[in-house]
Design an enzyme around this catalytic site. Structure first.
Site, PDB file in Angstrom:
ATOM      1  N   GLU A  60      53.503  93.082  16.612  1.00  0.00           N
ATOM      2  CA  GLU A  60      53.050  94.013  15.576  1.00  0.00           C
ATOM      3  C   GLU A  60      54.006  93.938  14.397  1.00  0.00           C
ATOM      4  O   GLU A  60      54.822  94.804  14.190  1.00  0.00           O
ATOM      5  CB  GLU A  60      52.931  95.430  16.146  1.00  0.00           C
ATOM      6  N   SER A  61      53.863  92.908  13.637  1.00  0.00           N
ATOM      7  CA  SER A  61      54.583  92.607  12.386  1.00  0.00           C
ATOM      8  C   SER A  61      55.766  91.654  12.423  1.00  0.00           C
ATOM      9  O   SER A  61      55.693  90.618  13.046  1.00  0.00           O
ATOM     10  CB  SER A  61      54.874  93.849  11.593  1.00  0.00           C
ATOM     11  N   CYS A  75      53.772  97.712  12.543  1.00  0.00           N
ATOM     12  CA  CYS A  75      52.571  98.494  12.258  1.00  0.00           C
ATOM     13  C   CYS A  75      52.042  99.114  13.540  1.00  0.00           C
ATOM     14  O   CYS A  75      52.774  99.229  14.524  1.00  0.00           O
ATOM     15  CB  CYS A  75      51.526  97.615  11.580  1.00  0.00           C
ATOM     16  N   SER A 231      49.074  87.343  11.046  1.00  0.00           N
ATOM     17  CA  SER A 231      50.417  87.615  10.527  1.00  0.00           C
ATOM     18  C   SER A 231      51.040  86.316  10.094  1.00  0.00           C
ATOM     19  O   SER A 231      50.796  85.272  10.713  1.00  0.00           O
ATOM     20  CB  SER A 231      51.302  88.229  11.614  1.00  0.00           C
ATOM     21  N   HIS A 244      50.474  90.537   6.537  1.00  0.00           N
ATOM     22  CA  HIS A 244      49.848  91.033   7.767  1.00  0.00           C
ATOM     23  C   HIS A 244      48.468  91.539   7.425  1.00  0.00           C
ATOM     24  O   HIS A 244      48.293  92.244   6.438  1.00  0.00           O
ATOM     25  CB  HIS A 244      50.710  92.132   8.387  1.00  0.00           C
ATOM     26  N   GLU A 248      39.451  94.712  10.175  1.00  0.00           N
ATOM     27  CA  GLU A 248      38.285  95.501  10.596  1.00  0.00           C
ATOM     28  C   GLU A 248      37.726  96.372   9.477  1.00  0.00           C
ATOM     29  O   GLU A 248      38.452  97.116   8.820  1.00  0.00           O
ATOM     30  CB  GLU A 248      38.625  96.390  11.800  1.00  0.00           C
TER      31      GLU A 248
END
Lengths: 335, 126
Positions: A60-61, A75, A231, A244, A248
């Site tokens: 996540e990042s 994130c 990413s 990033h 959706e």
């Protein structure tokens, strides 16, 4: 909609140290690094390094490790601030002294889904104040407003000295984009039956979307997540860049961040071209005089207006150890 | 737990019979290059640097790949020790894995991308 989607807006932590070891933080072992990331609840997906720094793409990042500077940007619902105690411990073990800490973020799309201490900015500030050493005597926390009350830029800064540790000739730019063009965002979905590695699929996304063309000099490590999401970290001499994407529909988001000189305005234009967002915020970390701050703000407007983005708000504030932070928001004419 | 038990091979520091051959001199590299050109085997050149965290992070996976792919030659070059060779192969970001066959580059993976490297080796070793 009761169920929150994936939170694209990142939390960003930047720590500066001083020490005699030219390698500094780069001496951290993988186990120690992983331990820090475990506290945050994310893991290393891919990594690359050059003479100046190490860059890690995380689940996540991203994480950037320079000898005396660490930038951690995460994130989703990661608990970024929980990395601080072990980070400080490891840095102290390496003989490094903390000089400044800056924590910043935009406004969460799904704030109720965030765990403590990210439940509110006051919770975050209290958490930071309690865990940073007293040597960081100068502290400031501020919420920089925009015209829309839902969107602000939150900054906390603590430093041992008032003056900035940023190099005068370069600035940091952080761009947050929402309401991405749907057909462009769809490029960040994995295709059905595509069994290639995330690195392979990521490399293809980098080229097809034009991200690779933003700074052709940079070595780009792109990664494509399942079933969607992307990413990348870019390495160009001592300059990092990172993108990033949460594609959706309904809560689409993309961020771009880098450090650089005048060419950064060029990158800004190209990035907006890749995503064609409905709303953009641009945050810049500037060192120097008031002149520079005004020059930077005009440069951003000059870069984005021709692309159909109107400036809705502008704010600027000084922070100890971080120079002047400018925050501008834009919306696309079509909205 | 007896003191006589040794740690499993994957965790030993620098094993004498490691499947990844570390090259420390220009002469050793020249000799190795010559013998590579005479063979039909795929060779993976792992360019690393002692100060590069990502290189350290993928080291165990490279050792495991060297054990798995017995028909592939794995060599390791430190970019500070053999900077000329690193420059010759245009290595600036690490780790960089250059795959060579019959004296020419047939593939390259830059960065600690385990899955991508594994797939490329599997594809090119035949």
């Amino acid at each position: 909609m009761a169920v929150p989607g994936f939170e694209g807006f990142e939390k960003r932590l930047e720590l500066h140290f001083s020490g005699y070891d030219p390698l500094g933080l780069r001496r951290l072992s993988i186990d120690d690094l992983q331990q820090v990331l475990d506290a945050v609840q994310c893991s290393i997906v891919s990594a690359a390094g050059n003479h100046s720094f190490d860059a890690y793409v995380l689940s996540e990042s991203s994480l950037f490790l320079y000898p005396h500077k660490i930038i951690l940007k995460t994130c989703g619902t990661t608990q970024l601030l929980r990395s601080i105690p072990s980070l400080l411990r490891h840095a102290a073990d390496l003989g490094l002294r903390l000089r400044s800490c800056r924590y910043s973020r935009g406004s969460f799309i799904f704030p109720a889904a965030q765990p403590f201490p990210h439940t509110s900015f006051s919770d975050e500030v209290l958490f930071l104040d309690a865990r940073l050493p007293a040597t960081l005597r100068f502290r400031k926390a501020s919420i920089m407003p925009s015209d829309a009350s839902l969107h602000s830029w939150h900054v906390y800064s603590a430093a041992a000295d008032l003056f900035s540790v940023l190099q005068p000739s370069s600035s940091t730019i952080e761009v947050c984009m929402t309401e991405l063009d749907c057909s462009l965002a769809r490029q960040f979905y994995r295709r059905n039956g595509d069994h290639r590695s995330g690195d392979d699929a990521g490399a293809e996304m980098t080229e097809l979307t034009g991200i690779g063309g933003i700074n052709p000099r940079a070595l780009v490590c792109g990664f494509a997540f399942e079933p969607c999401g992307y990413s990348m970290n870019g390495l160009d001499r001592d300059r990092y860049s990172t993108i990033h994407v949460t594609p959706e529909d309904g809560h689409s988001y993309a961020s771009f961040e880098c450090i650089g000189g005048r060419e950064v305005m060029d990158y800004l234009k190209k990035v907006v071209h890749v995503f064609r967002p409905g709303a953009v915020s641009v945050c810049m970390g500037v060192t120097g005089t008031d002149d520079d701050e005004e020059r930077v703000r005009s440069a951003v407007v000059r870069a984005l207006e021709p692309l159909g983005l109107s400036c809705r708000s502008r704010a600027a504030e000084d922070f100890p150890g971080a120079g002047t932070v400018t925050y501008q928001t834009f919306t696309a004419h079509r909205k | 737990m007896g003191h006589g038990l040794s740690a499993p091979a994957a965790f030993a520091a620098e094993e004498v019979d490691s499947p990844v051959l570390a090259i420390h001199s220009k002469n050793a590299w020249n000799d190795h290059w010559k013998s590579h050109k005479d063979s039909s085997k795929l060779m993976v050149i792992d360019f690393t640097a002692s100060w590069c965290g990502p290189c350290r992070s993928i080291a165990p996976a490279i050792k495991a790949m060297a054990v798995k792919y017995t028909d592939v030659v794995f060599v390791k070059i430190d970019v500070d020790e053999l900077s000329e060779v690193a420059q010759q192969w245009k290595v600036q970001t690490m780790p960089a894995f250059v795959l060579v066959k019959g004296g020419s580059e047939v593939g390259r993976v830059v960065g600690a991308k385990k899955d991508e490297l594994d797939k490329k080796i599997a594809q090119l070793r035949a």
